[in-house]
Write a protein that holds these residues in place. Structure first.
Motif, mmCIF file in Angstrom:
data_model
loop_
_atom_site.group_PDB
_atom_site.id
_atom_site.type_symbol
_atom_site.label_atom_id
_atom_site.label_comp_id
_atom_site.label_asym_id
_atom_site.label_seq_id
_atom_site.Cartn_x
_atom_site.Cartn_y
_atom_site.Cartn_z
ATOM 1 N N GLU A 119 0.844 -1.193 0.000
ATOM 2 C CA GLU A 119 0.000 0.000 0.000
ATOM 3 C C GLU A 119 0.879 1.243 0.000
ATOM 4 O OE1 GLU A 119 -3.316 0.197 -0.303
ATOM 5 O OE2 GLU A 119 -3.328 -1.972 -0.500
ATOM 6 N N GLY A 120 2.061 1.162 -0.639
ATOM 7 C CA GLY A 120 3.034 2.233 -0.570
ATOM 8 C C GLY A 120 2.602 3.559 -1.151
ATOM 9 N N GLU A 121 2.178 3.585 -2.400
ATOM 10 C CA GLU A 121 1.894 4.848 -3.074
ATOM 11 C C GLU A 121 0.449 5.283 -2.863
ATOM 12 O OE1 GLU A 121 2.269 6.759 -7.551
ATOM 13 O OE2 GLU A 121 3.354 4.930 -7.049
ATOM 14 N N GLU A 122 0.261 6.591 -2.845
ATOM 15 C CA GLU A 122 -1.081 7.160 -2.741
ATOM 16 C C GLU A 122 -1.672 7.322 -4.134
ATOM 17 O OE1 GLU A 122 -2.877 8.138 0.030
ATOM 18 O OE2 GLU A 122 -1.342 7.127 1.200
ATOM 19 N N TYR A 123 -2.928 6.966 -4.282
ATOM 20 C CA TYR A 123 -3.619 7.097 -5.558
ATOM 21 C C TYR A 123 -4.891 7.913 -5.351
ATOM 22 C CZ TYR A 123 -0.492 3.430 -7.137
ATOM 23 O OH TYR A 123 0.617 2.701 -7.462
ATOM 24 N N THR A 124 -5.171 8.805 -6.294
ATOM 25 C CA THR A 124 -6.373 9.633 -6.183
ATOM 26 C C THR A 124 -7.597 8.932 -6.761
ATOM 27 O OG1 THR A 124 -5.847 10.758 -8.262
ATOM 28 C CG2 THR A 124 -5.073 11.793 -6.227
ATOM 29 N N ARG A 143 -5.927 1.192 -9.312
ATOM 30 C CA ARG A 143 -5.405 2.378 -8.626
ATOM 31 C C ARG A 143 -4.586 3.248 -9.583
ATOM 32 N NH1 ARG A 143 -2.128 -1.113 -4.116
ATOM 33 N NH2 ARG A 143 -1.329 -2.709 -5.485
ATOM 34 N N PHE A 144 -5.057 4.489 -9.724
ATOM 35 C CA PHE A 144 -4.468 5.410 -10.687
ATOM 36 C C PHE A 144 -4.356 6.821 -10.130
ATOM 37 C CE2 PHE A 144 -6.592 2.330 -13.594
ATOM 38 C CZ PHE A 144 -5.464 1.886 -14.256
#
Length: 148
Positions: A119-124, A143-144
């Motif tokens: 779950e490392g990166e944040e996605y909007t 997730r993008f």
């Protein structure tokens, strides 16, 4: 922003019907997927949408799909099973790119890679779909971020 759930469900339904002769494909939004033994394949997206979709399959579902596709029996995740599931994910993602082009979004896909859940990166833009078939369930973690 475009609804991403429907293109992924439609592409999965189409590919499963064409490749595996599965007509009992249904989907529903999902919040989480928890399976002790799963195979995770990630397809990266670039362009107007940047990110990935992770195809999560319980081992039994992976075996069912590959057995149906190849006519051979598998009971362990080996290079053949991994390659076949990766190719299915690649074909579905390619179909999604075509569907998104109809909504004026230009995207390309990257080669499939095996993934460990993170779950490392944040996605909007996040959505998830649980696709159910007679061969088992496939979870799509979509997730993008909007492209630059």
């Amino acid at each position: 922003m475009t609804d991403l759930y429907n293109p992924f469900l439609e592409a999965t339904r189409n590919v499963f019907q064409l490749m595996l002769d599965l007509t009992d494909v249904s989907g529903q939004p999902a919040d989480c997927f928890d399976c002790e033994k799963e195979l995770d394949v990630s397809i990266g997206f670039t362009g107007d949408l940047q990110g990935e979709v992770v195809y999560r399959l319980p081992h039994e579902t992976a075996f069912g799909l590959v057995n149906s596709m190849s006519g051979m029996e598998f009971d362990e995740v080996d290079e053949f099973v991994t390659s076949a599931v990766s190719e299915i994910a690649n074909i579905i993602s390619g179909n999604v790119v075509t569907l998104l082009a109809g909504e004026d979004l230009t995207c390309d896909i990257l080669p499939p890679v095996l993934k460990t859940p993170d779950e490392g990166e944040e996605y909007t833009i996040r959505t998830a779909c649980c696709v159910t078939t007679s061969l088992g369930e496939v979870y799509l973690d979509i997730r993008f971020n909007p492209g630059e």
